[in-house]
Design a protein around this motif. Structure first.
Motif, short mmCIF file in Angstrom:
data_model
loop_
_atom_site.label_atom_id
_atom_site.label_comp_id
_atom_site.label_asym_id
_atom_site.label_seq_id
_atom_site.Cartn_x
_atom_site.Cartn_y
_atom_site.Cartn_z
N PRO A 265 19.71 58.53 36.50
CA PRO A 265 19.70 59.54 35.59
C PRO A 265 20.33 59.22 34.17
N VAL A 266 20.42 59.78 33.19
CA VAL A 266 20.91 59.64 31.98
C VAL A 266 22.26 59.00 31.90
N SER A 267 22.99 60.21 32.99
CA SER A 267 24.44 60.07 32.99
C SER A 267 24.84 58.74 33.68
N ARG A 268 23.87 58.07 34.34
CA ARG A 268 24.27 56.76 35.25
C ARG A 268 25.36 57.05 36.16
N PRO A 269 25.44 57.83 37.01
CA PRO A 269 26.38 58.07 38.01
C PRO A 269 26.47 56.93 38.94
N LEU A 270 27.65 56.59 39.42
CA LEU A 270 27.95 55.83 40.60
C LEU A 270 27.40 56.50 41.68
N LEU A 271 26.92 55.75 42.88
CA LEU A 271 26.43 56.18 43.85
C LEU A 271 27.37 55.88 45.17
N VAL A 272 28.01 56.85 45.75
CA VAL A 272 28.89 56.82 46.70
C VAL A 272 28.07 56.56 48.21
N ILE A 273 27.92 55.53 48.75
CA ILE A 273 26.97 55.31 49.96
C ILE A 273 27.74 55.25 51.19
N LYS A 274 27.29 56.00 52.19
CA LYS A 274 27.80 56.26 53.41
C LYS A 274 26.73 55.52 54.35
N PRO A 275 26.93 54.27 54.48
CA PRO A 275 25.43 53.67 55.28
C PRO A 275 25.60 54.12 56.57
N SER A 276 26.20 54.45 57.35
CA SER A 276 25.88 55.00 58.48
C SER A 276 25.21 56.39 58.70
N GLN A 277 25.02 56.91 57.45
CA GLN A 277 24.31 58.11 57.38
C GLN A 277 23.01 58.06 56.72
N LEU A 278 22.59 56.96 55.95
CA LEU A 278 21.29 56.68 55.35
C LEU A 278 20.44 55.76 55.79
N GLY A 279 20.64 54.99 56.61
CA GLY A 279 19.30 54.24 57.30
C GLY A 279 19.90 52.88 57.79
N ASP A 280 18.73 51.90 57.52
CA ASP A 280 18.74 50.52 57.82
C ASP A 280 19.63 49.78 57.15
N PRO A 281 20.65 49.37 57.67
CA PRO A 281 21.83 48.57 56.65
C PRO A 281 21.39 47.21 56.27
N ARG A 282 20.33 46.59 56.76
CA ARG A 282 19.55 45.49 56.24
C ARG A 282 18.90 45.73 54.78
N ARG A 283 18.24 47.06 55.01
CA ARG A 283 17.56 47.23 53.49
C ARG A 283 18.52 47.60 52.28
N LEU A 284 19.75 48.25 53.02
CA LEU A 284 20.78 48.45 52.04
C LEU A 284 21.34 47.35 51.31
N ALA A 285 21.66 46.29 52.33
CA ALA A 285 21.93 44.72 51.73
C ALA A 285 21.13 44.40 50.72
N ASP A 286 19.84 44.56 50.69
CA ASP A 286 18.95 43.85 49.97
C ASP A 286 19.21 44.87 48.54
N LEU A 287 19.31 46.11 48.68
CA LEU A 287 19.53 47.12 47.19
C LEU A 287 20.68 46.62 46.77
N LEU A 288 21.97 46.44 47.28
CA LEU A 288 23.09 46.02 46.82
C LEU A 288 23.04 44.57 45.93
N ARG A 289 22.12 43.76 46.70
CA ARG A 289 21.87 42.59 46.00
C ARG A 289 21.14 42.65 44.67
N VAL A 290 20.04 43.41 44.77
CA VAL A 290 19.19 43.65 43.70
C VAL A 290 19.56 44.46 42.59
N TRP A 291 20.73 45.21 42.87
CA TRP A 291 21.48 46.23 41.81
C TRP A 291 22.92 46.06 42.01
N PRO A 292 23.51 45.10 41.52
CA PRO A 292 24.80 45.04 42.06
C PRO A 292 25.71 45.86 41.16
N GLY A 293 26.90 46.27 41.66
CA GLY A 293 27.89 47.17 40.97
C GLY A 293 27.44 48.68 40.73
#
Length: 331
Positions: A265-293
């Protein structure tokens, strides 16, 4: 030796903090996988009741029985393919189960080697490298006036970063407490994260947006309910000077996380991620690598199995420059 994968599960008790600072006991499941070579791994299903959606991650194990029957006669390769197929096609319906199965399939040694996180202490539930602490402790303050005493105790322990749940009281009662908390934090250059859990309304919002401009407020998290049209308007508006927004309850699964990272979104919010509620942690690890910070890793007060994976993900996020994760520390 059996020539198929075995899937088992059993109840798992989970202790969590309530908004008033007290403990509660919730129910989860421990999921165990054994491959045709006898190697065993495990993960946990630990849904948050307040985030529960009808039909998602039922704790009676019915959806696991369906997968179990599919694995009964699958050898190593076919069984692994069946598990990956389930994770691709069912993860959005059962994100907590996807977290458990993905955790069991995720080889921690390979993950740490790939991201350069170093050796892990087997006795440390957190799973972080020896002698390393890449983030400060983030304390959780109870609602209302008990927050003042909790902050005082935490400051004495050397903590400097806090999350405070707002919206439990009318803003006219909470903002004097906020002023007192900020006055305690200012001498030590502490930081406060305001978490509304979607409890604010159109009348409250301007007062909290104004409060969030204080230099000691890190961000205003989930100010409005995910279904509130005003939230979409707020996110689509240009950033408010001095205010960092964050999303939490708006995020329901990893497809949504990826969408928000690809086209924020235009406001560029941070995303507070609760991994255990959202799915496969391996996929999340890849997202953290591609979009750091862009993501802040947060715990949901998981059990030991879930904590280890969440802390590994928090370490990966920290390597990419993400803010200190919220891992449920309290005093």
């Amino acid at each position: 030796m059996p020539d198929h994968w075995q899937l088992r599960w059993r109840p798992l008790a989970l202790w969590r903090w309530r908004r008033d600072g007290e403990h509660r006991q919730d129910q989860g499941l421990r999921v165990e996988l054994e491959d045709p070579h006898g190697r065993r791994t495990a993960g946990e299903i630990s849904p948050l009741p307040e985030r529960h959606r009808s039909g998602a991650d039922p704790l009676h194990g019915g959806h696991l029985r369906v997968l179990q029957s599919q694995l009964e006669h699958s050898g190593f390769t076919a069984g692994r393919q069946q598990l990956e197929h389930w994770l691709r096609h069912m993860a959005c319906r059962h994100p907590c189960t996807a977290f458990a199965l993905g955790s069991a399939l995720w080889n921690p040694d390979q993950q740490r080697h790939h991201y350069g996180a170093g050796p892990v202490d087997e006795d440390d539930a957190g799973g972080r490298p020896h002698g390393a602490c890449p983030w400060p402790t983030v304390g959780v303050l109870p609602c209302g006036t008990p927050a003042l005493a909790a902050l005082e105790r935490g400051l004495a322990c050397g903590w400097r970063c806090w999350k405070w749940k707002i919206g439990a009281l009318p803003w006219r009662e909470e903002q004097p407490l906020l002023a007192a908390l900020l006055a305690m934090l200012a001498p030590v250059d502490g930081r406060l994260r305001l978490d509304a859990n979607g409890r604010l309304d159109a009348a409250d919002l301007p007062h909290w947006l104004d409060a969030a401009t204080d230099p000691h407020v890190s961000w205003l998290e989930q100010p409005l309910a995910p279904t509130d049209p005003l939230l979409e308007q707020l996110l689509g508006s240009p950033p408010i000077p001095g205010v960092q927004l964050a999303l939490d309850e708006s995020i329901t699964h990893l497809d949504h996380v990826e969408e928000l990272l690809r086209t924020p979104p235009v406001s560029r919010p941070l995303l507070v991620i609760k991994p255990s509620q959202l799915g496969d942690p391996r996929r999340l690890a890849d997202l953290l690598r591609v979009w750091p910070g862009r993501c802040v890793i947060s715990s949901s007060f998981e059990g030991r199995l879930g904590q280890a994976v969440v802390r590994d993900l928090a370490w990966l996020a920290a390597l990419g420059g993400s803010p200190a994760p919220g891992l449920g520390a309290t005093v």
